[in-house]
Design a protein around this motif. Structure first.
Motif, PDB file in Angstrom:
ATOM      1  N   SER A  68      38.934  42.285  45.061  1.00 52.44           N
ATOM      2  CA  SER A  68      37.487  42.167  45.162  1.00 52.44           C
ATOM      3  C   SER A  68      36.826  42.314  43.798  1.00 52.44           C
ATOM      4  O   SER A  68      35.926  41.552  43.434  1.00 52.44           O
ATOM      5  CB  SER A  68      36.950  43.215  46.129  1.00 52.44           C
ATOM      6  N   LEU A  69      37.282  43.292  43.031  1.00 49.77           N
ATOM      7  CA  LEU A  69      36.720  43.520  41.709  1.00 49.77           C
ATOM      8  C   LEU A  69      37.021  42.353  40.778  1.00 49.77           C
ATOM      9  O   LEU A  69      36.162  41.927  40.007  1.00 49.77           O
ATOM     10  CB  LEU A  69      37.254  44.824  41.127  1.00 49.77           C
ATOM     11  N   GLN A  70      38.219  41.807  40.851  1.00 49.00           N
ATOM     12  CA  GLN A  70      38.565  40.662  40.013  1.00 49.00           C
ATOM     13  C   GLN A  70      37.703  39.457  40.362  1.00 49.00           C
ATOM     14  O   GLN A  70      37.233  38.748  39.479  1.00 49.00           O
ATOM     15  CB  GLN A  70      40.039  40.299  40.178  1.00 49.00           C
ATOM     16  N   ARG A  71      37.504  39.229  41.639  1.00 46.71           N
ATOM     17  CA  ARG A  71      36.688  38.105  42.083  1.00 46.71           C
ATOM     18  C   ARG A  71      35.253  38.272  41.571  1.00 46.71           C
ATOM     19  O   ARG A  71      34.677  37.346  40.994  1.00 46.71           O
ATOM     20  CB  ARG A  71      36.721  38.005  43.599  1.00 46.71           C
ATOM     21  N   ASP A  72      34.681  39.447  41.733  1.00 41.87           N
ATOM     22  CA  ASP A  72      33.328  39.708  41.257  1.00 41.87           C
ATOM     23  C   ASP A  72      33.263  39.651  39.734  1.00 41.87           C
ATOM     24  O   ASP A  72      32.294  39.156  39.165  1.00 41.87           O
ATOM     25  CB  ASP A  72      32.840  41.070  41.735  1.00 41.87           C
TER      26      ASP A  72
ATOM     27  N   LEU B 117      37.390  49.921  34.670  1.00 45.87           N
ATOM     28  CA  LEU B 117      37.542  50.267  36.077  1.00 45.87           C
ATOM     29  C   LEU B 117      38.697  49.510  36.711  1.00 45.87           C
ATOM     30  O   LEU B 117      39.499  50.082  37.446  1.00 45.87           O
ATOM     31  CB  LEU B 117      36.241  49.977  36.826  1.00 45.87           C
ATOM     32  N   LEU B 118      38.812  48.238  36.411  1.00 49.37           N
ATOM     33  CA  LEU B 118      39.906  47.424  36.939  1.00 49.37           C
ATOM     34  C   LEU B 118      41.259  47.938  36.458  1.00 49.37           C
ATOM     35  O   LEU B 118      42.206  48.032  37.238  1.00 49.37           O
ATOM     36  CB  LEU B 118      39.704  45.968  36.535  1.00 49.37           C
ATOM     37  N   LYS B 119      41.362  48.323  35.202  1.00 48.38           N
ATOM     38  CA  LYS B 119      42.612  48.871  34.674  1.00 48.38           C
ATOM     39  C   LYS B 119      42.961  50.200  35.348  1.00 48.38           C
ATOM     40  O   LYS B 119      44.115  50.444  35.693  1.00 48.38           O
ATOM     41  CB  LYS B 119      42.510  49.061  33.162  1.00 48.38           C
ATOM     42  N   ASP B 120      41.941  51.052  35.548  1.00 48.14           N
ATOM     43  CA  ASP B 120      42.173  52.346  36.197  1.00 48.14           C
ATOM     44  C   ASP B 120      42.625  52.182  37.645  1.00 48.14           C
ATOM     45  O   ASP B 120      43.553  52.853  38.095  1.00 48.14           O
ATOM     46  CB  ASP B 120      40.914  53.214  36.152  1.00 48.14           C
ATOM     47  N   ILE B 121      41.982  51.288  38.362  1.00 50.04           N
ATOM     48  CA  ILE B 121      42.347  51.050  39.765  1.00 50.04           C
ATOM     49  C   ILE B 121      43.758  50.478  39.852  1.00 50.04           C
ATOM     50  O   ILE B 121      44.549  50.884  40.705  1.00 50.04           O
ATOM     51  CB  ILE B 121      41.332  50.116  40.452  1.00 50.04           C
ATOM     52  N   SER B 122      44.079  49.545  38.974  1.00 54.40           N
ATOM     53  CA  SER B 122      45.418  48.943  38.975  1.00 54.40           C
ATOM     54  C   SER B 122      46.477  49.998  38.683  1.00 54.40           C
ATOM     55  O   SER B 122      47.524  50.037  39.337  1.00 54.40           O
ATOM     56  CB  SER B 122      45.507  47.832  37.931  1.00 54.40           C
ATOM     57  N   TYR B 123      46.207  50.886  37.727  1.00 63.77           N
ATOM     58  CA  TYR B 123      47.150  51.960  37.405  1.00 63.77           C
ATOM     59  C   TYR B 123      47.345  52.883  38.603  1.00 63.77           C
ATOM     60  O   TYR B 123      48.475  53.226  38.955  1.00 63.77           O
ATOM     61  CB  TYR B 123      46.654  52.746  36.196  1.00 63.77           C
TER      62      TYR B 123
END
Length: 74
Positions: free
Chosen positions: A5-9, A30-36
């Protein structure tokens, strides 16, 4: 799902905003933190022989997750 969802947005919505430069760095971190967190959680579950079988989106706010724990054979 949050990562998708974050990548799409991130790519389709945020880049078109006038102040996108302010938000891009925040969302990138934020995307890096969530992925980790996702990969670390997945690793910890695998260590306890727990795996994700299915993740199904119910609606905009909820998802159903089916997990399986492998029993050790004696």
């Amino acid at each position: 799902m949050a990562v998708q969802s974050l990548q799409r947005d991130f790519f389709f919505v945020i880049e078109n905003l006038k102040m996108s430069k302010v938000y891009l760095s925040i969302l990138d971190k934020l995307l890096k933190d969530i992925s980790y967190d996702y990969y670390n959680s997945k690793r910890l579950l695998a260590k306890d022989k727990i795996r994700l079988v299915k993740c199904e989106k119910i609606d905009e706010y909820f998802s159903a997750v089916c997990i399986l724990r492998q029993q050790e054979m004696m």
